[in-house]
Design an enzyme around this catalytic site. Structure first.
Site, PDB file in Angstrom:
ATOM      1  N   ASP A  71      56.197  40.343  -8.736  1.00  0.00           N
ATOM      2  CA  ASP A  71      55.450  39.173  -8.269  1.00  0.00           C
ATOM      3  C   ASP A  71      54.697  39.550  -6.999  1.00  0.00           C
ATOM      4  O   ASP A  71      55.283  40.108  -6.061  1.00  0.00           O
ATOM      5  CB  ASP A  71      56.404  38.010  -7.991  1.00  0.00           C
ATOM      6  CG  ASP A  71      55.657  36.748  -7.606  1.00  0.00           C
ATOM      7  OD1 ASP A  71      55.190  36.031  -8.515  1.00  0.00           O
ATOM      8  OD2 ASP A  71      55.529  36.472  -6.396  1.00  0.00           O
ATOM      9  N   GLU A 114      50.748  35.221 -11.063  1.00  0.00           N
ATOM     10  CA  GLU A 114      50.770  36.526 -10.395  1.00  0.00           C
ATOM     11  C   GLU A 114      52.057  37.301 -10.681  1.00  0.00           C
ATOM     12  O   GLU A 114      52.406  38.238  -9.965  1.00  0.00           O
ATOM     13  CB  GLU A 114      50.594  36.352  -8.887  1.00  0.00           C
ATOM     14  CG  GLU A 114      51.721  35.637  -8.172  1.00  0.00           C
ATOM     15  CD  GLU A 114      51.566  34.111  -8.149  1.00  0.00           C
ATOM     16  OE1 GLU A 114      52.204  33.469  -7.297  1.00  0.00           O
ATOM     17  OE2 GLU A 114      50.811  33.561  -8.968  1.00  0.00           O
TER      18      GLU A 114
END
Length: 210
Positions: A71, A114
């Site tokens: 992430d 993301e």
């Protein structure tokens, strides 16, 4: 008779050509269905389809398999400061780093937003750490400029490895790597956290491991 033979030869040629074109089109459509259009990596559907296949191979071969969740840190701030189109550009650049850093035979997908996930067949705990650290260090080298501001990018990572005796299934591996990623975020970001079998057994106590 020769005219009829010639006719059928041409008919067969064009029929075969049409079949080849349709097969090529179907392959292209299938690829598009399984590909994230922004990054060119696999998408969520690709991830689950391929992980099932690779996990079956893992069970049969009794070789380790690792799952690596990633992430991008503070990515919302990039979108807020620079706008979503620039955020998309950053995601594309990270996807390029990810493709470069994983091993031949590894599979990478955009998990959502993301978040990214890599499946690493025949990869033990020490080997996945090497791959993860390579991704983390290469991500640190990325520097973006926007509106006279320099933006550095870092990534947090969570990994889990399944051995023959682990008793995981592939969905549990994803959940465990996500939990490890959460711990990496909580411990300061820009780092890798790997779960242990003891924690995994406690976390999934009472669940079905088939």
């Amino acid at each position: 008779l020769s005219g009829a033979s010639l006719f059928f030869a041409f008919f067969g040629f064009f029929l075969g050509r049409r079949t080849d074109v349709m097969a090529s089109k179907n392959r292209r459509l299938h690829h598009e269905v399984l590909t994230d259009p922004l990054t060119g990596l696999g998408n969520h559907r690709f991830l689950h389809e391929r992980f099932k296949i690779e996990f079956r191979k893992h069970r049969t071969s009794r070789q380790p398999i690792s799952c690596l969740m990633m992430d991008l840190d503070h990515f919302k701030r990039i979108n807020d400061l620079c706008g979503h189109p620039y955020g998309d550009f950053v995601l594309e650049r990270f996807a390029s780093v990810l493709k470069k850093c994983i091993r031949r035979g590894d599979l990478a997908a955009r998990y959502g937003g993301e978040e990214f996930l890599a499946i690493l067949p025949y990869c033990n705990k020490e080997e996945v750490r090497i791959v993860a650290e390579r991704i983390r260090k290469e991500t640190e080298k990325l520097v973006f400029s926007r509106r006279n501001k320099r933006i550095k990018l870092t990534v947090s990572l969570g990994a889990v490895t399944s051995y023959d005796s682990s008793g995981f299934n592939y969905r549990q591996m994803i959940a465990l790597s996500d939990r490890a990623l959460y711990d990496a975020k909580g411990k300061g970001r820009n780092r890798l956290i790997q779960t242990t079998l003891r924690i995994a057994n406690k976390y999934f106590r009472g669940t079905n491991s088939s």
